[in-house]
Design a protein around this motif. Structure first.
Motif, PDB file in Angstrom:
ATOM      1  N   LEU A  23      44.216  35.857  49.453  1.00 40.06           N
ATOM      2  CA  LEU A  23      45.546  36.387  49.177  1.00 40.06           C
ATOM      3  C   LEU A  23      45.560  37.907  49.056  1.00 40.06           C
ATOM      4  N   GLY A  24      44.438  38.486  48.617  1.00 40.49           N
ATOM      5  CA  GLY A  24      44.387  39.943  48.536  1.00 40.49           C
ATOM      6  C   GLY A  24      44.334  40.508  47.137  1.00 40.49           C
ATOM      7  N   GLY A  25      43.661  39.806  46.208  1.00 39.16           N
ATOM      8  CA  GLY A  25      43.423  40.372  44.889  1.00 39.16           C
ATOM      9  C   GLY A  25      44.249  39.776  43.767  1.00 39.16           C
ATOM     10  N   PRO A  26      44.009  40.265  42.537  1.00 37.79           N
ATOM     11  CA  PRO A  26      44.643  39.691  41.343  1.00 37.79           C
ATOM     12  C   PRO A  26      46.168  39.719  41.364  1.00 37.79           C
ATOM     13  N   SER A  27      46.769  40.793  41.877  1.00 31.55           N
ATOM     14  CA  SER A  27      48.227  40.882  41.896  1.00 31.55           C
ATOM     15  C   SER A  27      48.826  39.770  42.755  1.00 31.55           C
ATOM     16  N   ALA A  28      48.235  39.555  43.922  1.00 33.60           N
ATOM     17  CA  ALA A  28      48.736  38.499  44.817  1.00 33.60           C
ATOM     18  C   ALA A  28      48.510  37.120  44.208  1.00 33.60           C
ATOM     19  N   ARG A  29      47.358  36.926  43.555  1.00 29.33           N
ATOM     20  CA  ARG A  29      47.120  35.637  42.890  1.00 29.33           C
ATOM     21  C   ARG A  29      48.146  35.422  41.777  1.00 29.33           C
ATOM     22  N   GLY A  30      48.507  36.508  41.081  1.00 27.63           N
ATOM     23  CA  GLY A  30      49.517  36.392  40.040  1.00 27.63           C
ATOM     24  C   GLY A  30      50.857  35.936  40.583  1.00 27.63           C
ATOM     25  N   GLN A  38      36.985  37.467  58.249  1.00 29.52           N
ATOM     26  CA  GLN A  38      37.865  37.062  57.154  1.00 29.52           C
ATOM     27  C   GLN A  38      37.294  37.589  55.846  1.00 29.52           C
ATOM     28  N   MET A  39      38.113  38.308  55.086  1.00 30.25           N
ATOM     29  CA  MET A  39      37.706  38.778  53.767  1.00 30.25           C
ATOM     30  C   MET A  39      38.003  37.702  52.716  1.00 30.25           C
ATOM     31  N   LEU A  40      37.041  37.486  51.826  1.00 31.31           N
ATOM     32  CA  LEU A  40      37.217  36.564  50.713  1.00 31.31           C
ATOM     33  C   LEU A  40      37.033  37.326  49.406  1.00 31.31           C
ATOM     34  N   ASP A  41      38.026  37.236  48.519  1.00 30.39           N
ATOM     35  CA  ASP A  41      37.905  37.880  47.218  1.00 30.39           C
ATOM     36  C   ASP A  41      36.886  37.144  46.362  1.00 30.39           C
ATOM     37  N   SER A  42      36.120  37.894  45.599  1.00 30.21           N
ATOM     38  CA  SER A  42      35.233  37.297  44.615  1.00 30.21           C
ATOM     39  C   SER A  42      36.062  36.942  43.390  1.00 30.21           C
ATOM     40  N   VAL A  43      36.112  35.656  43.049  1.00 30.49           N
ATOM     41  CA  VAL A  43      36.925  35.187  41.925  1.00 30.49           C
ATOM     42  C   VAL A  43      36.044  34.331  41.019  1.00 30.49           C
ATOM     43  N   ASP A  44      35.856  34.758  39.793  1.00 33.15           N
ATOM     44  CA  ASP A  44      35.104  33.971  38.819  1.00 33.15           C
ATOM     45  C   ASP A  44      36.000  32.862  38.272  1.00 33.15           C
ATOM     46  N   PRO A  45      35.512  31.617  38.203  1.00 30.50           N
ATOM     47  CA  PRO A  45      36.351  30.525  37.706  1.00 30.50           C
ATOM     48  C   PRO A  45      36.944  30.796  36.329  1.00 30.50           C
ATOM     49  N   GLY A  46      36.145  31.380  35.431  1.00 28.43           N
ATOM     50  CA  GLY A  46      36.670  31.685  34.106  1.00 28.43           C
ATOM     51  C   GLY A  46      37.785  32.704  34.150  1.00 28.43           C
ATOM     52  N   ASP A  47      37.627  33.726  34.989  1.00 26.76           N
ATOM     53  CA  ASP A  47      38.686  34.729  35.135  1.00 26.76           C
ATOM     54  C   ASP A  47      39.949  34.105  35.710  1.00 26.76           C
ATOM     55  N   PHE A  48      39.776  33.204  36.674  1.00 28.11           N
ATOM     56  CA  PHE A  48      40.947  32.562  37.272  1.00 28.11           C
ATOM     57  C   PHE A  48      41.664  31.694  36.245  1.00 28.11           C
ATOM     58  N   GLU A  49      40.905  31.004  35.408  1.00 29.73           N
ATOM     59  CA  GLU A  49      41.537  30.205  34.355  1.00 29.73           C
ATOM     60  C   GLU A  49      42.346  31.087  33.407  1.00 29.73           C
ATOM     61  N   ARG A  50      41.828  32.262  33.104  1.00 28.70           N
ATOM     62  CA  ARG A  50      42.571  33.177  32.234  1.00 28.70           C
ATOM     63  C   ARG A  50      43.828  33.702  32.936  1.00 28.70           C
ATOM     64  N   GLU A  51      43.711  33.980  34.227  1.00 30.03           N
ATOM     65  CA  GLU A  51      44.897  34.400  34.982  1.00 30.03           C
ATOM     66  C   GLU A  51      45.956  33.297  34.963  1.00 30.03           C
ATOM     67  N   ALA A  52      45.513  32.050  35.176  1.00 35.92           N
ATOM     68  CA  ALA A  52      46.450  30.925  35.187  1.00 35.92           C
ATOM     69  C   ALA A  52      47.104  30.746  33.820  1.00 35.92           C
ATOM     70  N   ALA A  53      46.301  30.852  32.761  1.00 32.67           N
ATOM     71  CA  ALA A  53      46.839  30.684  31.405  1.00 32.67           C
ATOM     72  C   ALA A  53      47.874  31.753  31.092  1.00 32.67           C
ATOM     73  N   GLY A  54      47.695  32.955  31.647  1.00 36.33           N
ATOM     74  CA  GLY A  54      48.654  34.021  31.438  1.00 36.33           C
ATOM     75  C   GLY A  54      50.020  33.717  32.027  1.00 36.33           C
TER      76      GLY A  54
END
Length: 240
Positions: A107-114, A197-213
């Motif tokens: 997607l292109g980083g934390p902002s796009a995942r948000g 193809q570029m793939l963002d490095s995403v830690d599962p714990g960080d993603f869980e925190r993003e989702a919880a936010g």
């Protein structure tokens, strides 16, 4: 059939290690289900064939048109939405929203995942489930020179398509995956191009925190094992 459809099938269509997990999550959540980055229907058609109400979303209309053709061919009902997953339809309709393979990593980083996570909240029913697969990029970068990989090959209408993995190299914030795409015409003419193809490095714990936010509460993690052709992944499951 367009080259985009063929390359999508050649490079992604053979992956099935995650299908039992998506089917189990569908069994638990029920429907309707929204499949993000559905492509030509690898997961959507599988779930529709199992009897679930499935909507497929992708930004590539050509891939969706092919998905629709395949659904009709198999007498399956799959709704298709051509849209950017960062702009999901609101309305609280879906019991389950899934993002298979490495979708959240392109997607292109934390902002796009948000933006995607906010959209998932808007289109989920209260108590609904969101699940996303996160690839282990450490598995993608070999610590030593491996055996040369075999190309993925398909033949369509006398044309031969081959996709050979060339390189997986670390880049700031993730990795770049490069393939050599080769196409041989019925007359034997070879054309080739490189695809990255570029793939963002995403830690599962960080993603869980993003989702919880965004109000998505992490409830489970599932591991999908590495195969000979595909790296492993962690599927993060959240509830609204």
């Amino acid at each position: 059939m367009s080259d985009a459809i063929v390359w999508h099938d050649v490079e992604n269509g053979g992956y099935d290690a995650d299908l039992p997990l998506w089917r189990e999550l569908a069994r638990e959540a029920g429907g309707p289900i929204l499949d993000l980055g559905a492509g030509t229907g690898r997961v959507a058609l599988h779930l529709a064939a199992a009897g679930y109400d499935v909507t497929a979303l992708d930004s590539d209309q050509a891939l969706l048109d092919e998905l629709g053709r395949r659904a009709a061919e198999q007498d399956l009902a799959v709704d298709c939405i051509s849209a950017d997953a960062r702009r999901l339809p609101a309305g609280g309709r879906y019991a389950l929203v899934i993002a298979p393979m490495q979708f959240v990593q392109i997607l292109g980083g934390p902002s796009a995942r948000g933006e995607l996570l906010a959209g998932a909240v808007a289109c989920l029913r209260r108590g609904g489930t969101f699940a996303a697969a996160i690839a282990d990029l450490d598995e993608a970068v070999a610590v030593e020179d491996p055996e040369p990989p075999l190309p993925d090959v398909d033949q369509r209408g006398g044309w031969i398509y081959a996709s050979l993995p060339l390189d997986v190299r670390p880049e700031p914030g993730g990795v770049a995956v490069e393939w050599l795409r080769q196409k041989v015409s019925p007359a034997g003419t070879l054309t080739e191009e490189r695809h990255t193809q570029m793939l963002d490095s995403v830690d599962p714990g960080d993603f869980e925190r993003e989702a919880a936010g965004h109000g998505l509460i992490p409830v489970a993690r599932y591991e999908v094992s590495q195969t000979t052709a595909y790296i492993g992944s962690t599927v993060i499951v959240c509830r609204l």
